[in-house]
Design a protein around this motif. Structure first.
Motif, PDB file in Angstrom:
ATOM      1  N   GLY A 142       2.070   6.152  -7.005  1.00  0.00           N
ATOM      2  CA  GLY A 142       0.852   6.380  -7.771  1.00  0.00           C
ATOM      3  C   GLY A 142       0.577   5.305  -8.805  1.00  0.00           C
ATOM      4  O   GLY A 142       0.069   5.584  -9.891  1.00  0.00           O
ATOM      5  N   PRO A 182      -6.473   6.563  -5.874  1.00  0.00           N
ATOM      6  CA  PRO A 182      -6.002   7.600  -4.948  1.00  0.00           C
ATOM      7  C   PRO A 182      -6.701   7.534  -3.588  1.00  0.00           C
ATOM      8  O   PRO A 182      -7.913   7.273  -3.513  1.00  0.00           O
ATOM      9  CB  PRO A 182      -6.342   8.911  -5.664  1.00  0.00           C
ATOM     10  N   ALA A 183      -5.923   7.761  -2.535  1.00  0.00           N
ATOM     11  CA  ALA A 183      -6.481   7.807  -1.178  1.00  0.00           C
ATOM     12  C   ALA A 183      -7.562   8.881  -1.111  1.00  0.00           C
ATOM     13  O   ALA A 183      -7.464   9.924  -1.760  1.00  0.00           O
ATOM     14  CB  ALA A 183      -5.386   8.098  -0.168  1.00  0.00           C
ATOM     15  N   THR A 212       0.840  -1.202   0.000  1.00  0.00           N
ATOM     16  CA  THR A 212       0.000   0.000   0.000  1.00  0.00           C
ATOM     17  C   THR A 212       0.875   1.252   0.000  1.00  0.00           C
ATOM     18  O   THR A 212       0.613   2.211  -0.738  1.00  0.00           O
ATOM     19  CB  THR A 212      -0.951  -0.021   1.211  1.00  0.00           C
ATOM     20  N   TYR A 213       1.917   1.249   0.809  1.00  0.00           N
ATOM     21  CA  TYR A 213       2.850   2.374   0.864  1.00  0.00           C
ATOM     22  C   TYR A 213       3.486   2.618  -0.499  1.00  0.00           C
ATOM     23  O   TYR A 213       3.520   3.746  -1.007  1.00  0.00           O
ATOM     24  CB  TYR A 213       3.921   2.099   1.924  1.00  0.00           C
ATOM     25  N   THR A 251      -2.966   1.371  -7.635  1.00  0.00           N
ATOM     26  CA  THR A 251      -3.896   1.780  -6.580  1.00  0.00           C
ATOM     27  C   THR A 251      -4.786   2.905  -7.080  1.00  0.00           C
ATOM     28  O   THR A 251      -4.440   3.606  -8.033  1.00  0.00           O
ATOM     29  CB  THR A 251      -3.127   2.250  -5.330  1.00  0.00           C
ATOM     30  N   ASP A 273       0.927   3.905  -3.079  1.00  0.00           N
ATOM     31  CA  ASP A 273       0.601   5.312  -2.830  1.00  0.00           C
ATOM     32  C   ASP A 273       1.765   6.222  -3.201  1.00  0.00           C
ATOM     33  O   ASP A 273       1.586   7.272  -3.827  1.00  0.00           O
ATOM     34  CB  ASP A 273       0.245   5.530  -1.358  1.00  0.00           C
ATOM     35  N   LYS A 274       2.967   5.840  -2.808  1.00  0.00           N
ATOM     36  CA  LYS A 274       4.137   6.687  -3.047  1.00  0.00           C
ATOM     37  C   LYS A 274       4.388   6.899  -4.534  1.00  0.00           C
ATOM     38  O   LYS A 274       4.742   8.002  -4.969  1.00  0.00           O
ATOM     39  CB  LYS A 274       5.370   6.050  -2.391  1.00  0.00           C
ATOM     40  N   ARG A 291     -10.929   4.016  -3.876  1.00  0.00           N
ATOM     41  CA  ARG A 291      -9.907   3.532  -2.944  1.00  0.00           C
ATOM     42  C   ARG A 291     -10.545   2.839  -1.750  1.00  0.00           C
ATOM     43  O   ARG A 291     -10.048   1.815  -1.267  1.00  0.00           O
ATOM     44  CB  ARG A 291      -9.016   4.688  -2.498  1.00  0.00           C
TER      45      ARG A 291
END
Length: 196
Positions: free
Chosen positions: A72, A77-78, A65-66, A75, A69-70, A83
């Motif tokens: 892009g 977007p948070a 997940t990290y 995933t 997200d880092k 999401r």
């Protein structure tokens, strides 16, 4: 550069596969749980661990997940509904598939022998097969779990299905078998699978 600590014959494979999909450089430290290197990264000795500079992260799903997200990638977007649905699916796979497989493993070779209950494996196989039915139904007509885009939950589920096959759990239905074949046919999967 990232450092991934843990043998590919563990949940570290999920992290390695994702990094290969992303094309991110990393160093792979192929060590077993509770090894010197694993204990240096994580006091519990569990693998995988990820070093990013001076920071160390643990838990394969948290690491994926990290990274997603880092960078892009892989995933939604948070803070979006997509999401939230992705996270719900991730937790469903962890609860309904990963946890069942892990419980079976614990009662096969992880717990001290006097604490194992081998009889638990048959009900776990039944639960696993039942839980796969819902995942298969949701996959109907889709390339990936959430549509046409491969995301973190896809790596998680595919890895669990491979693990289940090695652990003697029921074979997936045709929909899930085709899904796993498609995912494991990817070049990034092959590169991760070729690691030590």
């Amino acid at each position: 550069m990232y450092q991934v600590i843990g043998t590919r014959a563990s949940r570290a494979f999920r992290v390695l596969w994702l990094l290969e999909e992303m094309g991110q450089p990393y160093e792979h430290v192929a060590v077993a749980p509770r090894s010197k290197e694993a204990l240096e990264a994580n006091p519990s000795g569990k693998i995988p661990a990820l070093r990013d500079g001076d920071e160390v992260l643990t838990d394969s799903t948290a690491i994926m997940t990290y990274l997603a997200d880092k960078h892009g990638q892989f995933t939604h977007p948070a803070g979006t509904i997509a999401r939230a649905r992705q996270d719900a699916l991730t937790h469903q796979i962890l609860d309904d598939v990963d946890a069942v497989l892990w419980t079976a493993a614990r009662h096969s070779f992880i717990l001290p022998e006097e604490h194992r209950v081998p009889q638990v494996k048959e009900p776990l196989k039944w639960e696993y097969a039942r839980n796969l039915e819902r995942l298969s139904a949701g996959l109907q007509g889709r390339s990936f779990l959430m549509g046409d885009e491969m995301l973190v939950p896809d790596i998680l589920l595919a890895h669990c299905l491979l693990w289940a096959g090695k652990a003697g759990f029921p074979e997936p239905d045709a929909v899930l078998a085709e899904y796993v074949a498609r995912l494991t046919g990817r070049e990034a999967f092959a590169r991760a699978a070729a690691l030590p």
